[in-house]
Design a protein around this motif. Structure first.
Motif, short mmCIF file in Angstrom:
data_model
loop_
_atom_site.label_atom_id
_atom_site.label_comp_id
_atom_site.label_asym_id
_atom_site.label_seq_id
_atom_site.Cartn_x
_atom_site.Cartn_y
_atom_site.Cartn_z
N LEU A 1 0.83 -1.21 0.00
CA LEU A 1 0.00 0.00 0.00
C LEU A 1 0.87 1.26 0.00
CD1 LEU A 1 -2.55 -1.17 2.71
CD2 LEU A 1 -2.84 -1.23 0.22
N LEU A 2 1.90 1.25 0.83
CA LEU A 2 2.77 2.41 0.95
C LEU A 2 4.12 1.96 1.51
CD1 LEU A 2 2.97 5.53 0.77
CD2 LEU A 2 2.20 5.60 3.14
N SER A 3 5.18 2.43 0.90
CA SER A 3 6.54 2.16 1.36
C SER A 3 7.24 3.50 1.53
CB SER A 3 7.27 1.30 0.34
OG SER A 3 8.60 1.09 0.74
N ILE A 4 7.81 3.73 2.71
CA ILE A 4 8.49 4.99 3.00
C ILE A 4 9.91 4.67 3.45
CG2 ILE A 4 8.49 7.12 4.36
CD1 ILE A 4 5.49 6.56 4.91
N GLY A 5 10.89 5.16 2.71
CA GLY A 5 12.29 4.99 3.08
C GLY A 5 12.87 6.34 3.47
N THR A 6 13.38 6.43 4.69
CA THR A 6 13.96 7.69 5.19
C THR A 6 15.47 7.59 5.17
OG1 THR A 6 12.03 7.99 6.62
CG2 THR A 6 13.98 9.31 7.13
N SER A 7 16.13 8.58 4.59
CA SER A 7 17.59 8.58 4.48
C SER A 7 18.23 8.64 5.86
CB SER A 7 18.05 9.77 3.64
OG SER A 7 17.76 10.98 4.31
N THR B 1 11.65 8.62 0.49
CA THR B 1 11.23 8.07 -0.79
C THR B 1 9.95 7.29 -0.57
OG1 THR B 1 13.53 7.90 -1.46
CG2 THR B 1 11.94 6.64 -2.74
N VAL B 2 8.94 7.56 -1.38
CA VAL B 2 7.62 6.95 -1.23
C VAL B 2 7.31 6.14 -2.48
CG1 VAL B 2 5.17 7.44 -0.90
CG2 VAL B 2 6.87 8.88 0.21
N ALA B 3 6.80 4.91 -2.29
CA ALA B 3 6.39 4.05 -3.41
C ALA B 3 5.13 3.30 -3.02
CB ALA B 3 7.51 3.08 -3.76
N SER B 4 4.36 2.87 -4.03
CA SER B 4 3.12 2.13 -3.78
C SER B 4 2.75 1.29 -4.99
CB SER B 4 1.98 3.11 -3.47
OG SER B 4 0.76 2.42 -3.33
N ASP B 5 2.18 0.10 -4.72
CA ASP B 5 1.65 -0.73 -5.81
C ASP B 5 0.32 -0.20 -6.30
OD1 ASP B 5 3.83 -2.40 -5.63
OD2 ASP B 5 2.79 -3.96 -4.48
N PRO C 1 1.10 2.26 -9.95
CA PRO C 1 2.30 1.66 -10.56
C PRO C 1 3.26 2.74 -11.09
CG PRO C 1 0.33 0.53 -11.31
CD PRO C 1 -0.13 1.75 -10.56
N GLY C 2 4.52 2.54 -10.79
CA GLY C 2 5.54 3.48 -11.24
C GLY C 2 5.74 4.66 -10.32
N LEU C 3 4.92 4.78 -9.27
CA LEU C 3 5.09 5.90 -8.35
C LEU C 3 6.40 5.74 -7.60
CD1 LEU C 3 4.03 8.39 -6.75
CD2 LEU C 3 3.13 6.76 -5.10
N ASN C 4 7.21 6.74 -7.65
CA ASN C 4 8.45 6.79 -6.90
C ASN C 4 8.70 8.26 -6.60
OD1 ASN C 4 10.82 6.32 -5.63
ND2 ASN C 4 11.84 5.37 -7.37
N LEU C 5 8.23 8.71 -5.46
CA LEU C 5 8.28 10.10 -5.07
C LEU C 5 9.38 10.31 -4.04
CD1 LEU C 5 6.89 12.92 -5.08
CD2 LEU C 5 5.44 12.06 -3.24
N SER C 6 10.19 11.30 -4.24
CA SER C 6 11.26 11.61 -3.29
C SER C 6 11.09 13.04 -2.80
CB SER C 6 12.62 11.44 -3.96
OG SER C 6 13.65 11.65 -3.03
N ILE C 7 11.13 13.19 -1.48
CA ILE C 7 10.97 14.50 -0.86
C ILE C 7 12.20 14.75 0.01
CG2 ILE C 7 9.54 15.89 0.69
CD1 ILE C 7 7.26 13.84 0.04
#
Length: 184
Positions: free
Chosen positions: A130-136, A161-165, A168-174
């Motif tokens: 649903l949601l994946s959040i990776g924090t540097s 970095t945020v991604a979700s199924d 598709p293709g969402l790869n958001l970096s803030i």
């Protein structure tokens, strides 16, 4: 919980291992090596929540990782220092002790869809991210913090970095600045 020790050997300074230039009369001069010790702690925590709409269950996974790295102080050979120090700068004959902490965080929200009514098969239901959040990583230098007027922070910017199924293709970096002005 996963605990990982590490042991390594690295150059005394961040410069190249061997240098040959006009100040060395065409001969190679080398810096020394020093040990690096480290310890990494990376637990994973799970939380399960009831279903919502078409989802039978939601799982929240939190995975922080804390890493400690240490290198002892060591001397730098004089001929190497003379070869790499720019003219007019004070040569450094000793590489100081180093102690660093680094913290990263990853989070995942996954959903398991409900089985269709009347489905009695043993087929696996595909889990949806649903949601994946990776924090540097945030990095802190314990030795720099001991110096007058210094805080020890090595990181002035943090990013997620945020991604979700679901998209598709969402790869958001803030990215955000953690400090106003010079962070150290």
């Amino acid at each position: 919980w996963k605990v990982t020790p590490s042991l390594g050997i690295a150059n005394t300074t961040s410069g190249p291992f061997a240098v040959r230039n006009q100040r060395t009369d065409g001969q190679f001069v080398r810096q020394g090596k020093r040990f690096q010790f480290g310890l990494s702690l990376s637990p994973t925590f799970y939380g399960f929540f009831g279903g919502l709409g078409p989802l039978a269950r939601i799982r929240h996974t939190i995975s922080p990782a804390l890493t400690y790295a240490y290198s002892p102080a060591t001397d730098i050979p004089l001929d190497y220092v003379n070869a790499v120090t720019p003219v007019g700068q004070t040569p450094l004959l000793r590489s100081p002790q180093s102690q660093n902490l680094n913290l990263t965080l990853n989070q995942n929200f996954e959903g398991k869809p409900r089985r269709p009514a009347g489905d009695t098969t043993d087929a696996q239901v595909r889990t949806i991210r649903l949601l994946s959040i990776g924090t540097s990583g945030l990095s802190y230098d314990l030795e720099k913090a001991k110096l007058p007027g210094k805080r020890g922070w090595n990181t002035g910017t943090m990013s997620n970095t945020v991604a979700s199924d679901l998209i598709p293709g969402l790869n958001l970096s803030i990215s955000h600045e953690l400090f106003i002005g010079q962070f150290d």
